[in-house]
Scaffold this motif. Sequence first.
Motif, PDB file in Angstrom:
ATOM      1  N   ILE A   1       0.817  -1.245  -0.084  1.00 45.57           N
ATOM      2  CA  ILE A   1       0.201  -0.053   0.081  1.00 45.57           C
ATOM      3  C   ILE A   1       0.856   1.308  -0.048  1.00 45.57           C
ATOM      4  N   SER A   2       0.701   2.206  -0.588  1.00 48.19           N
ATOM      5  CA  SER A   2       1.477   3.514  -0.963  1.00 48.19           C
ATOM      6  C   SER A   2       0.544   4.742  -0.401  1.00 48.19           C
ATOM      7  N   LEU A   3       1.294   5.345   0.319  1.00 50.34           N
ATOM      8  CA  LEU A   3       1.211   6.267   1.085  1.00 50.34           C
ATOM      9  C   LEU A   3       1.202   7.964   0.391  1.00 50.34           C
ATOM     10  N   PRO A   4       0.599   8.715   0.826  1.00 48.19           N
ATOM     11  CA  PRO A   4       0.625  10.237   0.217  1.00 48.19           C
ATOM     12  C   PRO A   4       2.338  10.537   0.419  1.00 48.19           C
ATOM     13  N   ILE A   5       2.938  10.903  -0.834  1.00 44.06           N
ATOM     14  CA  ILE A   5       4.335  11.271  -0.600  1.00 44.06           C
ATOM     15  C   ILE A   5       4.326  12.204  -1.736  1.00 44.06           C
ATOM     16  N   HIS A   6       4.854  13.363  -1.152  1.00 45.11           N
ATOM     17  CA  HIS A   6       5.224  14.503  -2.446  1.00 45.11           C
ATOM     18  C   HIS A   6       6.000  15.539  -1.684  1.00 45.11           C
ATOM     19  N   THR A   7       6.237  16.464  -2.293  1.00 48.55           N
ATOM     20  CA  THR A   7       7.226  17.650  -1.914  1.00 48.55           C
ATOM     21  C   THR A   7       6.596  18.697  -0.856  1.00 48.55           C
ATOM     22  N   GLU A   8       5.334  18.418  -0.680  1.00 47.51           N
ATOM     23  CA  GLU A   8       4.672  19.675   0.239  1.00 47.51           C
ATOM     24  C   GLU A   8       4.091  19.014   1.508  1.00 47.51           C
ATOM     25  N   LEU A   9       4.235  17.693   1.702  1.00 49.33           N
ATOM     26  CA  LEU A   9       3.770  17.219   3.069  1.00 49.33           C
ATOM     27  C   LEU A   9       4.449  18.179   4.245  1.00 49.33           C
ATOM     28  N   ASP A  10       3.540  18.632   5.241  1.00 48.16           N
ATOM     29  CA  ASP A  10       4.104  18.934   6.426  1.00 48.16           C
ATOM     30  C   ASP A  10       4.186  18.140   7.502  1.00 48.16           C
ATOM     31  N   GLU A  11       4.502  18.501   8.751  1.00 49.54           N
ATOM     32  CA  GLU A  11       4.813  17.687   9.898  1.00 49.54           C
ATOM     33  C   GLU A  11       3.350  17.129  10.410  1.00 49.54           C
ATOM     34  N   GLU A  12       2.425  18.366  10.361  1.00 49.04           N
ATOM     35  CA  GLU A  12       1.063  17.915  10.835  1.00 49.04           C
ATOM     36  C   GLU A  12       0.455  16.916  10.214  1.00 49.04           C
ATOM     37  N   GLN A  13       0.472  17.020   8.596  1.00 44.40           N
ATOM     38  CA  GLN A  13       0.084  16.006   7.919  1.00 44.40           C
ATOM     39  C   GLN A  13       0.435  14.632   8.047  1.00 44.40           C
ATOM     40  N   LEU A  14       1.829  14.775   8.019  1.00 43.56           N
ATOM     41  CA  LEU A  14       2.525  13.313   8.309  1.00 43.56           C
ATOM     42  C   LEU A  14       2.100  12.657   9.501  1.00 43.56           C
ATOM     43  N   ASN A  15       2.058  13.668  10.583  1.00 39.33           N
ATOM     44  CA  ASN A  15       1.646  13.005  12.041  1.00 39.33           C
ATOM     45  C   ASN A  15       0.435  12.592  11.987  1.00 39.33           C
ATOM     46  N   PHE A  16      -0.645  13.084  11.245  1.00 36.78           N
ATOM     47  CA  PHE A  16      -1.924  12.693  11.338  1.00 36.78           C
ATOM     48  C   PHE A  16      -1.949  11.444  10.482  1.00 36.78           C
ATOM     49  N   ILE A  17      -1.220  11.654   9.375  1.00 34.29           N
ATOM     50  CA  ILE A  17      -1.471  10.254   8.565  1.00 34.29           C
ATOM     51  C   ILE A  17      -0.536   8.803   9.209  1.00 34.29           C
ATOM     52  N   SER A  18       0.593   8.839   9.965  1.00 33.17           N
ATOM     53  CA  SER A  18       0.982   8.096  10.543  1.00 33.17           C
ATOM     54  C   SER A  18       0.242   7.495  11.854  1.00 33.17           C
ATOM     55  N   SER A  19      -0.119   8.480  12.526  1.00 27.58           N
ATOM     56  CA  SER A  19      -1.086   8.169  13.812  1.00 27.58           C
ATOM     57  C   SER A  19      -2.537   7.437  13.473  1.00 27.58           C
ATOM     58  N   LYS A  20      -2.975   7.779  12.274  1.00 32.32           N
ATOM     59  CA  LYS A  20      -4.016   7.048  11.802  1.00 32.32           C
ATOM     60  C   LYS A  20      -3.836   5.548  11.393  1.00 32.32           C
ATOM     61  N   ILE A  21      -2.781   5.382  10.798  1.00 31.44           N
ATOM     62  CA  ILE A  21      -2.203   3.973  10.435  1.00 31.44           C
ATOM     63  C   ILE A  21      -1.924   3.216  11.596  1.00 31.44           C
ATOM     64  N   LEU A  22      -1.351   3.765  12.453  1.00 32.09           N
ATOM     65  CA  LEU A  22      -0.898   3.063  13.800  1.00 32.09           C
ATOM     66  C   LEU A  22      -2.380   2.632  14.729  1.00 32.09           C
ATOM     67  N   GLU A  23      -3.178   3.795  14.558  1.00 31.49           N
ATOM     68  CA  GLU A  23      -4.406   3.558  15.531  1.00 31.49           C
ATOM     69  C   GLU A  23      -5.377   2.321  14.673  1.00 31.49           C
ATOM     70  N   TYR A  24      -5.139   2.207  13.467  1.00 31.61           N
ATOM     71  CA  TYR A  24      -6.008   1.210  12.744  1.00 31.61           C
ATOM     72  C   TYR A  24      -5.142  -0.317  13.187  1.00 31.61           C
ATOM     73  N   ILE A  25      -4.006  -0.021  12.738  1.00 31.15           N
ATOM     74  CA  ILE A  25      -3.077  -1.454  12.942  1.00 31.15           C
ATOM     75  C   ILE A  25      -3.202  -1.869  14.410  1.00 31.15           C
ATOM     76  N   ASN A  26      -3.198  -1.197  15.230  1.00 31.60           N
ATOM     77  CA  ASN A  26      -3.119  -1.424  16.823  1.00 31.60           C
ATOM     78  C   ASN A  26      -4.466  -1.650  17.366  1.00 31.60           C
ATOM     79  N   LYS A  27      -5.640  -1.619  16.341  1.00 29.70           N
ATOM     80  CA  LYS A  27      -7.078  -1.745  17.209  1.00 29.70           C
ATOM     81  C   LYS A  27      -7.000  -3.107  17.549  1.00 29.70           C
TER      82      LYS A  27
END
Length: 376
Positions: free
Chosen positions: A350-376
């Motif tokens: 599975i490929s995640l959003p990746i580009h030149t304009e991602l900021d910390e807030e977006q990256l934190n949100f994406i990774s925390s949501k993925i971990l939330e699902y994985i650890n459910k």
Amino acid sequence: MRPIQMVDTRTQYHKIKPEVDKAVLDTIESTAFINGKPVHEFVANLSSYLGTKHTIPCANGTDALQIAMMALGLQPGDEVITPSFTYIATTEVIALLRLTPVFVEVDAKTFCIDPAAIEKAITPKTKAIVPVHLYGQSAPMEEIMAIAKKHNLFVIEDNAQAIGCDYTFSDGAKKKTGTIGHIGTTSFYPSKNLGAFGDGGAIFTDDDALAAQMKMVANHGQSKQYYHDVVGCNSRLDSIQAAILNIKLKHLDEYAAARQKAADHYDKAFSSSSKIKTPARASYSNHVFHQYTLQLEGVSRDGLKSFLAEHNIPAMIYYPVPGHKQKMFEQFNTASQIMPVTDWLTERVISLPIHTELDEEQLNFISSKILEYINK
Ligand SMILES: *Cc1c(COP(=O)(O)O)cnc(C)c1O
């Protein structure tokens, strides 16, 4: 938080807007829409950036592969070895030219063609190898070139996803991907690492005769005006696209660094999860992260994808169907081939959003949501 996209070409454009707008308007005013000055400038700049003798611009990355294969004089029935795990463009042109695609496995760590599988697939009919630098990391080119030399085969690097990537040889020498094989090809599709505002592509070689042949093929097989020596095609990069690409080329290394920074963020976030395998970095190549692709273990990919979609996080499956199982290739009877690595990957990546304009807030949100699902 700004909305999350797989690729954010608008924010990237806004950072260079005055320069791009001027270049586009100047090109329109010049009316040299085809083969204008920006095309010649871009060809020179890209050749010098990559360290290649010849750059032949063309209409897209698929044409680039087609022109390369046409120029090599491959004949119907000749076999071309290529990974099954790639975008269809790589393999489609092989069949289009009535050549025979021979699909082989990739390495589970790098997602790129496996040299041992290449060796096993070679027959007296084999004429060429088309490695793909998938997701932005080089295939093991030194080994591939050694195999090609031993068996007298051509190598065409499909560099559509890895422009700017560096390959390091065992003696420490470095070369840009796309300049190592006999021919390299790339795409300037808008979402690619060096993306135009429309379609575009290019072909690279250090071989003068091949370069002349490819220029001729791309221009109706024409040797001088109205004299057509070979059956060719019509494939051009237009001046407006070249003018835009000329500006974006200056930022390519900084774009790669931004993608690498986002990848590092993801790597760190997922480092302690046993259910997520983050992309491995090959020892011989850096990674320009055209895609950031996870392998999931014991997690429902569809479940994760829809959970992310509920939180407005896009994710993509590159690629759900491997080449050897595409209906298009039924004529080559490849569907029964046993390819455990490729099959595994098509089911787990599975490929995640990746580009030149991602900021910390977006990256934190994406990774925390993925971990939330994985650890459910
Ligand atoms: C994008 C891509 C191509 C084709 O490029 P187009 O410009 O869309 O024709 C070829 N090979 C690979 C691996 C690609 O990702």
